[in-house]
Every structure is written in C-alpha cells, then in structure tokens.
Motif scaffolding. Structure first.
Motif, PDB file in Angstrom:
ATOM      1  N   ASP A  50      -4.324  -0.202   1.213  1.00  0.00           N
ATOM      2  CA  ASP A  50      -4.663   1.047   0.526  1.00  0.00           C
ATOM      3  C   ASP A  50      -3.457   1.991   0.489  1.00  0.00           C
ATOM      4  O   ASP A  50      -3.204   2.655  -0.521  1.00  0.00           O
ATOM      5  N   ALA A  53      -1.012   0.736  -1.990  1.00  0.00           N
ATOM      6  CA  ALA A  53      -1.506   1.033  -3.337  1.00  0.00           C
ATOM      7  C   ALA A  53      -1.203   2.476  -3.721  1.00  0.00           C
ATOM      8  O   ALA A  53      -0.793   2.760  -4.859  1.00  0.00           O
ATOM      9  N   TYR A  56       2.403   2.759  -4.505  1.00  0.00           N
ATOM     10  CA  TYR A  56       2.641   2.167  -5.825  1.00  0.00           C
ATOM     11  C   TYR A  56       2.328   3.172  -6.930  1.00  0.00           C
ATOM     12  O   TYR A  56       3.102   3.346  -7.879  1.00  0.00           O
ATOM     13  N   ARG A 119      -6.374  -8.727  -5.688  1.00  0.00           N
ATOM     14  CA  ARG A 119      -5.798  -7.395  -5.533  1.00  0.00           C
ATOM     15  C   ARG A 119      -4.370  -7.484  -4.987  1.00  0.00           C
ATOM     16  O   ARG A 119      -3.459  -6.808  -5.484  1.00  0.00           O
ATOM     17  N   LEU A 123      -0.928  -6.227  -6.981  1.00  0.00           N
ATOM     18  CA  LEU A 123       0.066  -5.271  -6.506  1.00  0.00           C
ATOM     19  C   LEU A 123       1.464  -5.875  -6.460  1.00  0.00           C
ATOM     20  O   LEU A 123       2.446  -5.244  -6.857  1.00  0.00           O
ATOM     21  N   TRP A 293     -10.040   1.531  -5.162  1.00  0.00           N
ATOM     22  CA  TRP A 293      -8.700   0.965  -5.326  1.00  0.00           C
ATOM     23  C   TRP A 293      -7.885   1.878  -6.240  1.00  0.00           C
ATOM     24  O   TRP A 293      -7.952   1.789  -7.466  1.00  0.00           O
ATOM     25  N   GLU A 295      -4.871   2.019  -7.127  1.00  0.00           N
ATOM     26  CA  GLU A 295      -3.823   1.477  -7.989  1.00  0.00           C
ATOM     27  C   GLU A 295      -4.256   1.388  -9.453  1.00  0.00           C
ATOM     28  O   GLU A 295      -3.425   1.363 -10.367  1.00  0.00           O
TER      29      GLU A 295
END
Length: 451
Positions: A50, A53, A56, A119, A123, A293, A295
């Motif tokens: 997390d 993410a 990111y 997932r 990423l 999520w 991202e």
C-alpha cells in the motif's frame, strides 16, 4: 482515458450551451465478478505494498510537472497533487525514484489468477513505464518506436511492411473505381455519409442511448454514473474522455473535421459504453473504493494500462454490435435522423470494413516517422496512400504522433490482444461479455493477459 474517440450515454439527457448531460439511474442485473482474491500472507506485506502504491501515485503526479499530457486522470487526495506540483525534482531524479521503487518489488512475478499477484505485477510493470518515460523526457534522443512500444505499453507489436496491405488497397480500387488517387475517391465517397451539423445532436443521442442499452444488459455500473459531452476544435485527436472520478466523465469530441454516420456508434461505444467511461468507472468502484488500492486513482497516459483501455474500447464496439447489428441499427435509426439515404448503407460498410484492415498500416507510418526515416510531409502522404485518410485527417494524425508517439499501437494491436483474450474459450456472446467485464474490473496488463 480516451484518445481518438469520444462519447458517453445516459437515460436522462439535456442540452445546455452545447454540452449534453446524462445521469444514469439504472443498473443492470448481471454484475460481473473480478479476479479471485486470495488472503494476504500477512498484513505487514499488504501495508508495504500500500505504501509503495502511494509512492507510485505521487511519482506519477510529479512526473506530470514535466509533461502536460502524462496524467490523464487523477481523483485521489488533493494534498498529494498539491505536494507533487511543488516538487522540483528533475526527470532524471524521478527516473531514479522509480528505479528505487522497482527495487522493492520481486524481480519476477509468478503467473497466477489472483488479484494480489496481478496487483504486484501491475505496479512493477507500470513503474517500469514511468522509468522509461522519465528518461525520455530527460533525453529526447531516447526515442525509438519499437523500444517505446515495449517499454511504455508492455508489448511488442508486429513489424509489418506496406506490401501486406496491397490486396486491401486493390479491393478498395474495385469498390471505388476512378482516375483520381484512391484517398481522394474515398474522401468523396464518404462525403455522402457526413452527418449535417444540425443533425449531430439527434444522431449522437440515439447512438449513445443504444450503446448504453446494449452494455447495461451485461455490466452493472454505479447508480450515480454520469457524463458531460462537449464539442471542441483544434485538437490532435478526434475525441477524448477525461475521467473525473466518482463515476463521472467529461467527454470531448473534436468537430473541426467531418463526422460521418459510422462514427456515432463508434464514439458511443469507445468513449462511453462499454468503453472508457465503463472501464474507468469499474476500476474506481472495484479496486479503489472496494479494495482501497490507491494506485488506480491516477492514470498515467503513457503506460501499459492504455493498451488495455484503448484495446477494450475498440473491441467493445464489436461486442456491443456483433455481426450486422451495427449496419442494421445505422440504416434503420441513424440514417433517417441524419437525413441520409440508407440505400447505400451496405456498400458504405463494405468500404469501412476494408479501411479497417488498413489500421495496422498506421503503425508502419508512425514507426518510420518516429525513427526519422521519413519527414512530416512524407508521413502525411503515406497516411493518405496506405490508410485512405483525407489530407486533413492525415495531417491531424501526424500531429497525434508528434504528441503521443507509439501510442497508436494501442488502438489496433490493443484491440487484437483484447479480442484474443476475451474470445478464447468463450463460445457464446454472454460468455464474451462476462470475460470482458472481468477484464475491465481487474489489474490485468498486456503481459498478464495470458495468465
């Protein structure tokens, strides 16, 4: 995101100052399930992912400082965006940040059908694209068509030659005989099917409503989903979907060039239902809201996600209007609304089917132009000769390549990859819709389509 095409639909519509609003109040009875979720090994690993993410998302937003086209959509915390805008990091520094985040992920991801593995793969693959794009911004000489396609879109499109399209061009010569260059004959032929400006709203409203009707029979969307439609000019694209978050889209159509009757359904499906608006809405609901999520609250345009987005939006046209359905609907409903003679609908569709077979020739021209094998004027000439574009459309397409580079592969090659994924083992139309909805609700990227 939605380059090239644009539209949205709804049940309750109204027009004000040239913009059409729609608020959908119905949902369908066939909600689709996403990938199978597996229990995480421990919450510490989940927390670490997390945090990665979030890093990111912040990285993508910051790289957007150096490329105004890069952040296609963002609907996460406003504070993250403000902090990113204040970040003075150079593209080279951001590439280093991306590489540091990549180092925190496993070097390889085992193929699996569960969301956690997908997932992690998402990423890693998206971060690789961030790294490449940051390096490209820092050094423009970094550009090469095939390398860009692989690095940004997670795929290797076929390298084709013009000779492969000669049989299609010969078939068009037979359909549209004459002494003028073929692209001019095509343009003259298409003028018969141009939607008059004062008929655009009626035609698009009918097309949009039908696209939505066919989609909502198979895919459930949030009750509050909505869109706003605008007409714009002086853009390098035909249309664009700007996803706003909370199941809402701003959809813009470029009206500076002629809009032909076939484009109404194409736009309605591609940008709206079951295309970009549907895709973004499902990702937001299934992954951001339901799973947290973050991202997926940001959409970097130059990334593998775009191949899935554009490929599914183009394949969605065929899915919603299989076989002769599109031609039949246009002939019976749209032609009369546009004041056009439906007697030529079948021949027009034959010409369109042939032109569709030339779509991959666009990749050849784009590759030669990006790799500096041909100049701008020659690129315009080859778009006309090998894809049947008008001079104006060819010039617009070169502007598109100037702006978006190898992105062109996402429409044709992306459609083919999505079609192969959806139709493999799916013998019925209902099963194809089920797999399509599953794809739109999942973290799948091109290299994970075979998992």
């Amino acid at each position: 995101m939605g380059l090239l095409l644009a539209i949205g639909a709804g049940c309750d519509s109204r027009t004000k100052n040239g913009a059409r609003e729609s608020d959908a109040t119905e949902t369908t009875a066939s909600a689709q399930q996403g990938e199978t979720a597996t229990a995480p090994e421990n919450t510490q690993n989940d927390a670490a992912l997390d945090q990665l993410a979030e890093d990111y998302v912040r990285l993508v937003l910051t790289l957007g400082n150096h490329d105004k086209s890069y952040v296609d959509a963002y609907y996460g915390p406003a504070a993250w965006k403000a902090e990113a805008e204040a970040d003075q990091a150079s593209p080279a520094e951001l590439a280093s940040r991306a590489e540091a985040l990549l180092a925190k992920l496993p070097q390889t991801t085992e193929p699996a059908g569960n969301l956690q593995a997908l997932r992690q793969h998402y990423l890693k693959t998206q971060l690789s694209a961030v790294t490449y794009h940051a390096h490209h911004i820092a050094d423009a000489s970094y550009r090469n068509f095939q390398r860009e396609a692989k690095a940004l879109y997670d795929t290797e499109p076929p390298v084709q030659q013009y000779a492969e399209f000669e049989p299609v061009l010969a078939a068009l010569e037979q359909e549209l005989p004459g002494g003028e260059p073929l692209h001019l004959r095509i343009q003259q032929f298409q003028q018969q099917y141009r939607i008059p400006e004062d008929k655009l709203e009626a035609v698009f409203n009918a097309a949009i409503d039908e696209c939505k009707k066919r989609t909502k029979a198979h895919i459930q969307l949030p009750e509050n989903e909505s869109f706003r439609l605008e007409y714009v000019q002086d853009k390098p694209w035909s249309g664009y979907n700007w996803y706003q978050g909370n199941a809402h889209s701003l959809i813009q159509i470029n009206s500076e060039l002629p809009i032909y009757i076939d484009r109404a359904v194409d736009l309605g499906c591609h940008e709206g239902y079951p295309g970009h608006h549907t895709y973004n809405t499902l990702l937001e609901q299934k992954l951001v809201k339901d799973r947290g999520w973050v991202e997926y609250s940001v959409y970097p345009l130059f990334s593998p996600q775009s191949l899935i987005a554009e490929g599914s939006a183009n394949y969605g046209i065929d899915l919603a209007f299989p076989g002769e359905d599109k031609t039949r609907f246009e002939r019976e409903t749209l032609y009369p609304l546009a004041g056009l003679d439906p007697a030529g609908a079948e021949k027009y569709q034959r010409v369109l089917d042939l032109l569709a077979k030339l779509k991959f020739a666009e990749n050849i021209v784009a590759r030669e132009y990006i790799d500096r094998e041909i100049d701008r004027d020659e690129a315009i000439a080859r778009f006309q000769k090998y894809t049947g574009m008008s001079p104006e459309k060819a010039a617009q397409r070169v502007r598109f390549v100037d702006t978006y580079g190898a992105y062109v592969i996402n429409y044709n090659w992306g459609k083919q990859l999505v079609q192969e994924y959806v139709e493999q083992g799916a013998d019925s139309q209902d099963e194809r819709w089920r797999k399509f909805a599953k794809l739109l609700s999942s973290p799948r990227l091109p290299s994970s389509l075979h998992w």
